[in-house]
Motif scaffolding. Structure first.
Motif, short mmCIF file in Angstrom:
data_model
loop_
_atom_site.label_atom_id
_atom_site.label_comp_id
_atom_site.label_asym_id
_atom_site.label_seq_id
_atom_site.Cartn_x
_atom_site.Cartn_y
_atom_site.Cartn_z
N LYS A 190 57.82 40.55 -30.14
CA LYS A 190 56.80 41.51 -29.72
C LYS A 190 55.56 40.83 -29.14
N PHE A 241 48.95 36.98 -39.13
CA PHE A 241 48.75 37.55 -37.80
C PHE A 241 47.75 38.68 -37.91
N ILE A 288 53.45 38.83 -30.69
CA ILE A 288 52.35 38.75 -31.65
C ILE A 288 52.14 37.29 -32.03
N GLU A 289 50.91 36.80 -31.84
CA GLU A 289 50.58 35.41 -32.19
C GLU A 289 50.55 35.27 -33.70
N THR A 290 51.20 34.22 -34.20
CA THR A 290 51.29 34.01 -35.64
C THR A 290 50.91 32.58 -36.02
N ASP A 306 46.56 42.81 -36.82
CA ASP A 306 46.96 44.11 -36.29
C ASP A 306 46.17 44.36 -35.00
N PRO A 307 46.42 45.45 -34.29
CA PRO A 307 45.73 45.68 -33.00
C PRO A 307 44.21 45.76 -33.08
N LEU A 322 58.21 39.58 -34.88
CA LEU A 322 56.82 39.41 -34.44
C LEU A 322 56.77 38.62 -33.14
N PHE A 359 51.50 50.89 -35.00
CA PHE A 359 51.73 49.48 -35.32
C PHE A 359 52.28 49.35 -36.74
#
Length: 141
Positions: free
Chosen positions: A107, A126, A109-111, A128-129, A104, A25
């Motif tokens: 991909k 946001f 990714i919620e921001t 990370d995993p 983002l 990531f």
């Protein structure tokens, strides 16, 4: 009282049950480079470096650890990036803010985005995993 002289950020460490996923990531999103990591024997580590900035040390979480992996927020245990401006996070600055935010989104990714009042700086928050909070700020425009 002596104050540290020429202090600078050396590294940040993150504990994870899946350090390979976390390393991928940070390499993919921020361009960290994997560097030689020591062999600690009983647990794995991956060391990453962001040239001209700092290192990120990913440390394999002990299987006996009772604490959950993220998210860490000052106001909520819910994985909601809108809580991060007051929660624990690491901040990076980028010169390509709009295209970075679009990456983002691409991909999935919620921001959460906002601007710094009275300044031309925009911010995106946001996770990370593992649920660690991240902020990316635009460089002064």
């Amino acid at each position: 009282m002596a104050v540290a002289q020429e202090a600078c950020l050396n590294h940040i460490s993150r504990e994870s049950s899946d350090i390979r996923r976390l390393a991928n990531f940070y390499k993919e999103i921020f361009g960290f480079e994997e560097i030689e990591s020591p062999d600690f024997g009983d647990f794995k580590v991956i060391w990453l470096n962001l040239p001209q900035a700092f290192s990120l040390h990913l440390i394999e979480r002990s299987p006996t650890t009772k604490l959950p992996e993220g998210p860490y927020s000052a106001i909520s245990p819910v994985l909601d990036p809108s809580h991060l401006p007051r929660g624990h996070h690491i901040c990076f600055s980028v010169s390509n803010f709009d295209s970075f935010v679009q990456t983002l989104k691409d991909k999935g990714i919620e921001t959460f985005q906002r601007s710094v009042p009275g300044r031309p700086i925009r911010q995106v928050f946001f996770f990370d995993p593992d649920g660690n909070g991240l902020e990316v700020a635009s460089r002064d425009e």
